[in-house]
Design a protein around this motif. Structure first.
Motif, mmCIF file in Angstrom:
data_model
loop_
_atom_site.group_PDB
_atom_site.id
_atom_site.type_symbol
_atom_site.label_atom_id
_atom_site.label_comp_id
_atom_site.label_asym_id
_atom_site.label_seq_id
_atom_site.Cartn_x
_atom_site.Cartn_y
_atom_site.Cartn_z
ATOM 1 N N MET A 65 -5.595 -12.325 7.798
ATOM 2 C CA MET A 65 -5.746 -13.084 6.607
ATOM 3 C C MET A 65 -4.532 -13.935 6.336
ATOM 4 N N GLY A 66 -4.903 -14.993 5.449
ATOM 5 C CA GLY A 66 -3.824 -15.544 5.005
ATOM 6 C C GLY A 66 -3.952 -15.618 3.454
ATOM 7 N N THR A 67 -2.855 -16.010 2.732
ATOM 8 C CA THR A 67 -2.722 -16.241 1.483
ATOM 9 C C THR A 67 -1.935 -17.496 1.005
ATOM 10 N N GLN A 68 -2.451 -18.501 -0.007
ATOM 11 C CA GLN A 68 -1.557 -19.510 -0.361
ATOM 12 C C GLN A 68 -1.814 -19.624 -1.875
ATOM 13 N N GLY A 69 -0.577 -19.987 -2.419
ATOM 14 C CA GLY A 69 -0.565 -20.073 -3.781
ATOM 15 C C GLY A 69 0.452 -21.425 -4.403
ATOM 16 N N TYR A 70 0.056 -21.530 -5.727
ATOM 17 C CA TYR A 70 0.720 -22.930 -6.168
ATOM 18 C C TYR A 70 1.324 -22.628 -7.626
ATOM 19 N N CYS A 71 2.454 -23.005 -7.886
ATOM 20 C CA CYS A 71 3.115 -23.054 -8.913
ATOM 21 C C CYS A 71 3.490 -21.419 -9.456
ATOM 22 N N MET A 72 2.800 -20.891 -10.413
ATOM 23 C CA MET A 72 2.839 -19.654 -10.639
ATOM 24 C C MET A 72 1.996 -18.758 -9.531
ATOM 25 N N GLY A 73 1.392 -19.297 -8.902
ATOM 26 C CA GLY A 73 0.469 -18.717 -7.794
ATOM 27 C C GLY A 73 1.497 -18.457 -6.464
ATOM 28 N N GLY A 74 2.525 -18.962 -6.471
ATOM 29 C CA GLY A 74 3.406 -18.893 -5.335
ATOM 30 C C GLY A 74 3.867 -17.744 -4.982
ATOM 31 N N PRO A 75 4.721 -17.057 -6.079
ATOM 32 C CA PRO A 75 5.205 -15.661 -5.926
ATOM 33 C C PRO A 75 3.868 -14.686 -5.610
ATOM 34 N N PHE A 76 2.843 -14.964 -6.206
ATOM 35 C CA PHE A 76 1.792 -13.915 -6.112
ATOM 36 C C PHE A 76 1.362 -13.839 -4.443
ATOM 37 N N THR A 77 1.682 -14.974 -3.562
ATOM 38 C CA THR A 77 1.401 -14.907 -2.200
ATOM 39 C C THR A 77 2.220 -13.751 -1.667
ATOM 40 N N ILE A 78 3.401 -13.665 -1.953
ATOM 41 C CA ILE A 78 4.425 -12.662 -1.491
ATOM 42 C C ILE A 78 4.255 -11.095 -1.962
ATOM 43 N N TRP A 79 3.855 -11.249 -3.229
ATOM 44 C CA TRP A 79 3.278 -9.866 -3.615
ATOM 45 C C TRP A 79 2.012 -9.445 -2.969
ATOM 46 N N SER A 80 1.260 -10.308 -2.531
ATOM 47 C CA SER A 80 -0.010 -9.879 -2.094
ATOM 48 C C SER A 80 0.172 -9.219 -0.469
ATOM 49 N N ALA A 81 1.008 -10.242 0.091
ATOM 50 C CA ALA A 81 1.225 -9.973 1.242
ATOM 51 C C ALA A 81 2.005 -8.515 1.489
ATOM 52 N N ALA A 82 2.752 -8.127 0.580
ATOM 53 C CA ALA A 82 3.323 -6.921 0.453
ATOM 54 C C ALA A 82 2.258 -5.602 0.170
ATOM 55 N N ALA A 83 1.468 -5.993 -0.550
ATOM 56 C CA ALA A 83 0.350 -5.114 -0.626
ATOM 57 C C ALA A 83 -0.741 -4.994 0.366
ATOM 58 N N VAL A 84 -0.973 -6.147 1.115
ATOM 59 C CA VAL A 84 -2.120 -6.151 2.020
ATOM 60 C C VAL A 84 -1.539 -6.317 3.415
ATOM 61 N N PRO A 85 -1.660 -5.180 4.226
ATOM 62 C CA PRO A 85 -0.765 -5.273 5.514
ATOM 63 C C PRO A 85 -1.792 -6.241 6.356
ATOM 64 N N GLY A 86 -2.879 -6.496 6.081
ATOM 65 C CA GLY A 86 -3.660 -7.401 7.024
ATOM 66 C C GLY A 86 -3.357 -8.888 6.562
ATOM 67 N N ILE A 87 -2.809 -9.323 5.644
ATOM 68 C CA ILE A 87 -2.167 -10.507 5.401
ATOM 69 C C ILE A 87 -0.954 -10.938 6.231
ATOM 70 N N ARG A 88 -1.209 -11.766 7.435
ATOM 71 C CA ARG A 88 -0.312 -12.237 8.397
ATOM 72 C C ARG A 88 0.570 -13.451 7.884
ATOM 73 N N GLU A 89 0.008 -14.251 7.088
ATOM 74 C CA GLU A 89 0.799 -15.369 6.863
ATOM 75 C C GLU A 89 0.690 -15.641 5.125
ATOM 76 N N ALA A 90 1.616 -16.072 4.527
ATOM 77 C CA ALA A 90 1.565 -16.350 3.008
ATOM 78 C C ALA A 90 2.387 -17.586 2.972
ATOM 79 N N ALA A 91 1.718 -18.414 1.976
ATOM 80 C CA ALA A 91 2.446 -19.785 1.925
ATOM 81 C C ALA A 91 2.527 -20.037 0.316
ATOM 82 N N SER A 92 3.579 -20.441 -0.051
ATOM 83 C CA SER A 92 3.875 -20.776 -1.258
ATOM 84 C C SER A 92 4.396 -22.491 -1.730
#
Length: 285
Positions: free
Chosen positions: A165-192
Motif C-alpha cells: 500500500m502507498g500513502t500520500q499527503g499534502y500540507c498538513m497531510g504530509g506528516p500524516f503519511t509518515i505517521w501512517s507508515a509507522a502504524a501500518v506495516p503494509g504501507i511501503r511508500e509514503a509521499a509528502s
C-alpha cells in the motif's frame, strides 16, 4: 507551511484561484463507471464510502480501476479537506492503476465536504473554522485512522493486498503519511508534498518515526525550505540513520504547488512531482 501569513502573501481574490480551479474542474464530474484519459487501465469505479473507526464514522471517497485488482493508496488532503480538487487528483491516480481512498481528515468533528475549493476556504475564514478539528489530529489519532483505513481497503475486492500500500499527503497531510507508515506495516511508500511539521520538537516528530523498510518521497516547497533550510538535511540524515530509502528534495514551487485549486499551483512543478510519485509507486508497489 500553510498558515495565515502565507495566505496574506497571496492576493485574496478569485482570479488567483481561477486557473487551478479550471484544471480541477476539467477532471471532475465523471460518472461512477467511466473512462479516464490519463492511463491505460480503462474504466474507473467510484463512490462515497463510510466505515466505523471506534465510536466515529469516517467518510471518504473511493475510486479504482473497475476491471482489475490494484494496489491501494490512502490520500490525506490538505487543510481545506475533501473536495473536488482532491477527488480529481484521486481519479487521475486511479487512472494509472491504483485504488485510491481519499479521507475526510476531520471526520471526528464533521462529515462531508466543508469547503468547495481553496477559494471558499479563504473566504470563509477556514483557519478559524478548522482549528478545533485540527486539534484532534494528533499522531495517535492519525495512526488509529490509518490502521482502520488500511483494514477497510484490504477487505475490498478491488484491492490487490499482496502488492502493499502507498500513502500520500499534502500540507498538513504530509506528516500524516509518515505517521501512517509507522502504524501500518503494509504501507511501503509514503509521499509528502509541501508537508508542514515534518520536523518538530516533539517525541512523535515525523522525522523520528521513519521505517527502515519503507520508501519515502518528501517533496518540499521552495518557500518552506527558505523558512526552515535545515529541515531537508535533518530528514535526509534521519533516512540514512534508519536505512529508509527514498528522496528528499526541494521543488521550484511554493507551498501548495501540487494542488489544482491552490493559488500557488504550478503545473510544471506539479507534473514533475506527479511523475516522481508514479515512479516510486511503480517500484514500491
Amino acid at each position: 507551511m500553510c498558515d495565515r501569513d502565507l495566505l496574506a502573501r497571496w492576493a485574496m481574490d478569485r482570479r488567483k484561484f481561477g486557473a487551478g480551479a479550471a484544471l480541477a474542474g476539467g477532471a471532475v464530474g465523471l460518472s461512477a463507471c467511466t473512462t479516464y484519459g490519463g492511463g491505460d487501465t480503462g474504466r474507473l469505479a467510484e463512490r462515497s464510502v463510510s466505515f466505523a473507526i471506534g465510536d466515529d464514522t469516517m467518510d471518504a471517497f473511493f475510486v479504482h480501476p473497475a476491471d482489475s485488482e490494484s494496489p491501494a493508496v490512502i490520500m490525506w488532503p490538505d487543510i481545506a479537506g475533501l473536495r473536488d480538487a482532491k477527488r480529481a487528483m484521486a481519479r487521475r491516480l486511479a487512472g494509472e492503476g491504483y485504488a485510491v481512498l481519499v479521507l475526510n481528515p476531520y471526520y471526528q468533528s464533521v462529515s462531508g465536504e466543508q469547503f468547495a475549493d481553496f477559494a471558499a476556504f479563504v473566504e470563509q475564514d477556514g483557519f478559524e473554522k478548522v482549528k478545533p478539528w485540527r486539534d484532534q489530529l494528533t499522531a495517535g489519532s492519525v495512526q488509529r485512522t490509518a490502521r482502520a483505513a488500511a483494514g477497510w481497503l484490504m477487505e475490498r475486492s478491488a484491492v490487490d493486498g499482496a502488492r502493499g500500500m502507498g500513502t500520500q499527503g499534502y500540507c498538513m497531510g504530509g506528516p500524516f503519511t509518515i505517521w501512517s507508515a509507522a502504524a501500518v506495516p503494509g504501507i511501503r511508500e509514503a509521499a509528502s508534498f509541501h508537508g508542514g511539521g515534518l520536523v518538530r520538537d516533539a517525541e512523535n516528530s515525523p522525522h523520528t518515526m521513519l521505517r527502515g523498510d519503507a520508501n519515502y518521497l518528501i517533496a518540499i516547497a521552495q518557500d518552506d525550505d527558505a523558512e526552515n533550510p535545515d529541515h531537508k538535511a535533518i530528514l535526509r540524515s534521519a533516512m540514512a540513520d534508519t536505512g529508509a530509502a527514498g528522496l528528499v528534495d526541494v521543488f521550484a514551487g511554493d507551498h501548495g504547488w501540487t494542488v489544482p485549486d491552490s493559488p500557488a499551483y504550478d503545473r510544471a512543478a506539479a507534473e514533475r512531482a506527479n511523475a516522481l510519485l508514479l515512479e516510486t509507486y511503480a517500484s514500491a508497489l
